[in-house]
Design a protein around this motif. Structure first.
Motif, PDB file in Angstrom:
ATOM      1  N   GLY A  18       0.802  -1.220   0.000  1.00  0.00           N
ATOM      2  CA  GLY A  18       0.000   0.000   0.000  1.00  0.00           C
ATOM      3  C   GLY A  18       0.832   1.265   0.000  1.00  0.00           C
ATOM      4  N   CYS A  19       1.779   1.377   0.935  1.00  0.00           N
ATOM      5  CA  CYS A  19       2.533   2.626   1.074  1.00  0.00           C
ATOM      6  C   CYS A  19       3.985   2.507   0.632  1.00  0.00           C
ATOM      7  CB  CYS A  19       2.465   3.121   2.520  1.00  0.00           C
ATOM      8  SG  CYS A  19       3.217   2.007   3.705  1.00  0.00           S
ATOM      9  N   CYS A  26       4.849   0.389   8.523  1.00  0.00           N
ATOM     10  CA  CYS A  26       3.810   0.727   7.555  1.00  0.00           C
ATOM     11  C   CYS A  26       3.034   1.965   8.006  1.00  0.00           C
ATOM     12  CB  CYS A  26       2.872  -0.463   7.389  1.00  0.00           C
ATOM     13  SG  CYS A  26       1.504  -0.140   6.280  1.00  0.00           S
ATOM     14  N   THR A  27       2.784   2.885   7.091  1.00  0.00           N
ATOM     15  CA  THR A  27       2.058   4.111   7.417  1.00  0.00           C
ATOM     16  C   THR A  27       0.628   4.108   6.911  1.00  0.00           C
ATOM     17  OG1 THR A  27       2.873   5.174   5.407  1.00  0.00           O
ATOM     18  CG2 THR A  27       4.154   5.499   7.426  1.00  0.00           C
ATOM     19  N   CYS A  28       0.253   3.114   6.143  1.00  0.00           N
ATOM     20  CA  CYS A  28      -1.097   3.116   5.566  1.00  0.00           C
ATOM     21  C   CYS A  28      -2.112   2.409   6.460  1.00  0.00           C
ATOM     22  CB  CYS A  28      -1.096   2.496   4.174  1.00  0.00           C
ATOM     23  SG  CYS A  28      -0.712   0.743   4.122  1.00  0.00           S
ATOM     24  N   ARG A  30      -2.814  -0.692   7.161  1.00  0.00           N
ATOM     25  CA  ARG A  30      -3.527  -1.835   6.608  1.00  0.00           C
ATOM     26  C   ARG A  30      -3.831  -2.875   7.674  1.00  0.00           C
ATOM     27  NH1 ARG A  30      -0.988  -4.990   2.878  1.00  0.00           N
ATOM     28  NH2 ARG A  30      -2.983  -5.606   2.097  1.00  0.00           N
TER      29      ARG A  30
END
Length: 115
Positions: A18-19, A26-28, A30
């Motif tokens: 995603g990111c 991870c920054t998104c 999910r």
């Protein structure tokens, strides 16, 4: 065609689709999506555990942090050990009735699954 992007980096390891950041950074968000389907099922299981009985709770539509908090409260309510794996809360021992009463008191509508 969409542009290609890396899925693994020797410096960062696995990358989030995603990111594009490392999976552990991870920054998104999910992984914070609710896992359960909303149909809360409580079940007693023994399979694959060397004959030991565990009570499982499936279908709670909570993110991972909230699910861990519920698991901790259930372990305290039952006076037993347990864990949370892949969106399933596992409590050691046969505590189906106690867990169903606790979940009902918290506003859930649990169903007894299995036999």
């Amino acid at each position: 065609m969409s542009p290609s992007r890396p899925v693994y980096s020797t410096e960062l390891g696995r990358l989030c689709p995603g990111c594009g950041a490392a999976v552990n950074a991870c920054t998104c968000k999910r992984s914070s999506a609710p896992v359960g389907d909303g149909h809360v099922r409580v079940r007693r299981e023994t399979g694959g555990r060397g004959g030991k009985t565990v009570t499982t709770v499936r279908g709670l539509p909570l993110d991972e942090a909230a699910l861990l908090a519920v698991a901790k409260q259930l372990k305290a309510a039952c006076g037993s050990g347990g864990t949370c794996k892949d969106g399933v809360v596992e409590i050691q021992g046969d505590h189906v009735e106690r867990i169903m009463a606790w979940l009902t008191g918290q506003g859930w509508k649990p169903k007894r699954a299995g036999g």
